[in-house]
Design a protein around this motif. Sequence first.
Motif, PDB file in Angstrom:
ATOM      1  N   VAL A 131     -81.394 -61.279 -14.838  1.00  0.00           N
ATOM      2  CA  VAL A 131     -82.454 -61.372 -15.712  1.00  0.00           C
ATOM      3  C   VAL A 131     -82.723 -60.121 -16.604  1.00  0.00           C
ATOM      4  N   VAL A 132     -82.996 -60.254 -17.920  1.00  0.00           N
ATOM      5  CA  VAL A 132     -83.175 -58.749 -18.474  1.00  0.00           C
ATOM      6  C   VAL A 132     -84.839 -59.155 -18.901  1.00  0.00           C
ATOM      7  N   GLU A 133     -85.553 -58.312 -18.945  1.00  0.00           N
ATOM      8  CA  GLU A 133     -87.051 -58.292 -19.084  1.00  0.00           C
ATOM      9  C   GLU A 133     -87.821 -56.998 -19.468  1.00  0.00           C
ATOM     10  N   ASP A 134     -88.785 -57.148 -20.074  1.00  0.00           N
ATOM     11  CA  ASP A 134     -89.676 -55.914 -20.338  1.00  0.00           C
ATOM     12  C   ASP A 134     -91.041 -56.261 -19.887  1.00  0.00           C
ATOM     13  N   ASP A 135     -92.180 -55.375 -20.109  1.00  0.00           N
ATOM     14  CA  ASP A 135     -93.349 -55.554 -19.685  1.00  0.00           C
ATOM     15  C   ASP A 135     -94.267 -56.846 -20.082  1.00  0.00           C
ATOM     16  N   GLU A 136     -93.439 -57.407 -20.974  1.00  0.00           N
ATOM     17  CA  GLU A 136     -94.236 -58.529 -21.523  1.00  0.00           C
ATOM     18  C   GLU A 136     -93.676 -60.032 -20.954  1.00  0.00           C
ATOM     19  N   GLY A 137     -92.468 -59.838 -20.118  1.00  0.00           N
ATOM     20  CA  GLY A 137     -91.805 -60.845 -19.544  1.00  0.00           C
ATOM     21  C   GLY A 137     -90.399 -60.950 -19.799  1.00  0.00           C
ATOM     22  N   PRO A 138     -89.547 -62.073 -19.345  1.00  0.00           N
ATOM     23  CA  PRO A 138     -88.148 -62.110 -19.429  1.00  0.00           C
ATOM     24  C   PRO A 138     -87.757 -62.259 -20.944  1.00  0.00           C
ATOM     25  N   ARG A 139     -86.579 -61.562 -21.269  1.00  0.00           N
ATOM     26  CA  ARG A 139     -85.924 -61.736 -22.584  1.00  0.00           C
ATOM     27  C   ARG A 139     -84.564 -62.460 -22.636  1.00  0.00           C
ATOM     28  N   GLY A 140     -84.227 -62.705 -21.306  1.00  0.00           N
ATOM     29  CA  GLY A 140     -82.744 -63.433 -21.444  1.00  0.00           C
ATOM     30  C   GLY A 140     -82.361 -63.410 -19.951  1.00  0.00           C
ATOM     31  N   TYR A 141     -81.103 -63.817 -19.876  1.00  0.00           N
ATOM     32  CA  TYR A 141     -80.591 -64.284 -18.382  1.00  0.00           C
ATOM     33  C   TYR A 141     -79.002 -64.586 -18.715  1.00  0.00           C
ATOM     34  N   ALA A 142     -78.168 -64.385 -17.427  1.00  0.00           N
ATOM     35  CA  ALA A 142     -76.942 -64.751 -17.457  1.00  0.00           C
ATOM     36  C   ALA A 142     -76.694 -65.258 -16.062  1.00  0.00           C
ATOM     37  N   LEU A 143     -75.955 -66.346 -16.176  1.00  0.00           N
ATOM     38  CA  LEU A 143     -75.263 -67.013 -15.108  1.00  0.00           C
ATOM     39  C   LEU A 143     -73.837 -66.877 -14.981  1.00  0.00           C
ATOM     40  N   PHE A 144     -73.351 -66.414 -13.763  1.00  0.00           N
ATOM     41  CA  PHE A 144     -71.817 -66.300 -13.651  1.00  0.00           C
ATOM     42  C   PHE A 144     -71.445 -66.434 -12.358  1.00  0.00           C
ATOM     43  N   ARG A 145     -70.204 -66.445 -12.167  1.00  0.00           N
ATOM     44  CA  ARG A 145     -69.293 -66.241 -10.899  1.00  0.00           C
ATOM     45  C   ARG A 145     -68.238 -64.982 -11.040  1.00  0.00           C
ATOM     46  N   ILE A 146     -67.796 -64.529  -9.855  1.00  0.00           N
ATOM     47  CA  ILE A 146     -66.887 -63.693  -9.810  1.00  0.00           C
ATOM     48  C   ILE A 146     -65.838 -64.242  -8.795  1.00  0.00           C
ATOM     49  N   LYS A 147     -64.381 -64.060  -9.317  1.00  0.00           N
ATOM     50  CA  LYS A 147     -63.462 -64.433  -8.414  1.00  0.00           C
ATOM     51  C   LYS A 147     -62.591 -62.979  -8.406  1.00  0.00           C
ATOM     52  N   LEU A 148     -62.782 -62.482  -7.156  1.00  0.00           N
ATOM     53  CA  LEU A 148     -62.049 -60.805  -6.960  1.00  0.00           C
ATOM     54  C   LEU A 148     -60.564 -61.235  -6.672  1.00  0.00           C
ATOM     55  N   ALA A 149     -59.747 -60.337  -7.130  1.00  0.00           N
ATOM     56  CA  ALA A 149     -58.461 -60.376  -6.893  1.00  0.00           C
ATOM     57  C   ALA A 149     -57.737 -58.993  -7.112  1.00  0.00           C
ATOM     58  N   PHE A 150     -56.662 -58.698  -6.884  1.00  0.00           N
ATOM     59  CA  PHE A 150     -55.992 -57.421  -6.780  1.00  0.00           C
ATOM     60  C   PHE A 150     -54.546 -57.514  -7.056  1.00  0.00           C
ATOM     61  N   THR A 151     -54.017 -56.747  -7.884  1.00  0.00           N
ATOM     62  CA  THR A 151     -52.575 -56.724  -8.032  1.00  0.00           C
ATOM     63  C   THR A 151     -51.657 -56.655  -6.782  1.00  0.00           C
ATOM     64  N   PRO A 152     -50.331 -56.531  -6.865  1.00  0.00           N
ATOM     65  CA  PRO A 152     -49.705 -56.097  -5.594  1.00  0.00           C
ATOM     66  C   PRO A 152     -49.796 -54.660  -5.370  1.00  0.00           C
ATOM     67  N   HIS A 153     -50.537 -53.888  -6.230  1.00  0.00           N
ATOM     68  CA  HIS A 153     -50.471 -52.517  -5.789  1.00  0.00           C
ATOM     69  C   HIS A 153     -51.861 -51.806  -5.943  1.00  0.00           C
ATOM     70  N   ASP A 154     -52.608 -53.149  -5.400  1.00  0.00           N
ATOM     71  CA  ASP A 154     -54.065 -52.875  -5.124  1.00  0.00           C
ATOM     72  C   ASP A 154     -54.796 -52.464  -6.453  1.00  0.00           C
ATOM     73  N   VAL A 155     -54.445 -52.872  -7.579  1.00  0.00           N
ATOM     74  CA  VAL A 155     -55.512 -52.524  -8.787  1.00  0.00           C
ATOM     75  C   VAL A 155     -56.520 -53.599  -8.889  1.00  0.00           C
ATOM     76  N   PRO A 156     -57.675 -53.348  -8.993  1.00  0.00           N
ATOM     77  CA  PRO A 156     -58.537 -54.446  -9.116  1.00  0.00           C
ATOM     78  C   PRO A 156     -58.287 -55.310 -10.516  1.00  0.00           C
TER      79      PRO A 156
END
Length: 272
Positions: A131-156
Motif C-alpha cells: 500500500v502507498v499512503e501519506d498522512d491523509e491515508g491510502p493513495r494506492g495499492y498493488a497485488l502480485f505474486r513472485i515466481k522465483l527462478a534462476f538460469t543454469p548459471h545462477d543468474v536471477p
Amino acid sequence: AVLPSHRRRGVLTGLMTRQLGALREQGEAIAALYASEAAIYGRFGYGRASDNLAFDIPTHGSAFVRHAPADPSLRLRIVDPVAARSVFEKVFAAQLDSRPGLYARTRARWNSVLTDQESDQGGAGPLRAVVVEDDEGPRGYALFRIKLAFTPHDVPDGELRLKELVGLDPAAYALLWRHVLDRDLVARVKTAQRPPDDPLIHLLAEPRHLNAAWMDELWVRLVDVERALPLRRYSAPVDVVIEVEDTVCPWNARRWRLSADTEQARCVPADD
C-alpha cells in the motif's frame, strides 16, 4: 461450445437468439460478455465496448523518464492481502468516477480477487500486497505474486506477476510501479488487463520494453434499444431519429427518436 460434429446446424444461433429473447422478457436492456473468440459475437449484434493491454517488462529496461512524478510525503507499507481488504476496497471505489468503463465490485468479486488457494497461485507463490499512503491515508495499492527462478548459471530470472495496481494520483502510481519493477531477483514483470491509456506507457523511458499486447475485453449488445439508450449519460443535448436494423432482436428494428440533455434522456418510437 458446439462440437465439430454438430456445427453448421444453427445450434449457436438458436442459443443466442433464445438467450436474448429471454433477457428482454426478464427486463434486461443490455447484455454483456467476455468473448472466448472475438470473431463469434459480432454477428449476434455484440460490439467491442472496452479493450485492455498486457505488458511483459524486462526489469533491466524499466527506467522511468526524467522528472517522473514523485512526492516525498508518500511511503510504502507491505500488508497482508486479507487483512488490508478494506483499504483496497476504499482505494478502488475512489477511482471509479475517474476511470470510464470500470465497474464497481461486489463482495463476491472481491472474494475472487483476493482468493489465494494453491490452484490460484500457478506456481508463483502466495498473493502479496503493498500500500502507498501519506498522512491523509491510502493513495494506492498493488497485488502480485513472485515466481522465483534462476538460469543454469545462477543468474536471477524471477517473474513478478502483477494482478492489480491502482494509484489515485500520478506520484502514488509511479511509486507503486517502481516497487514492483525494482524487486530483487526479478527479471521481468508480467501483467494483463491494463487500460489502453495506462500512464505507464508514458512513464517508461523506453516504452518498447513494455512489449505491449492489445486485447479486446468487454463486449456489449443492446437487447432493448428503447430502454438501453436512456440509461447512459450524454455530454451534450441531442434530438435525433435513429433507424435500427436488427435481425436477431427484431423488436428493435424500427425508427427511434432519441432526445436527451446532460441530465436525462428519452427514447421512443418515431412516427413513420
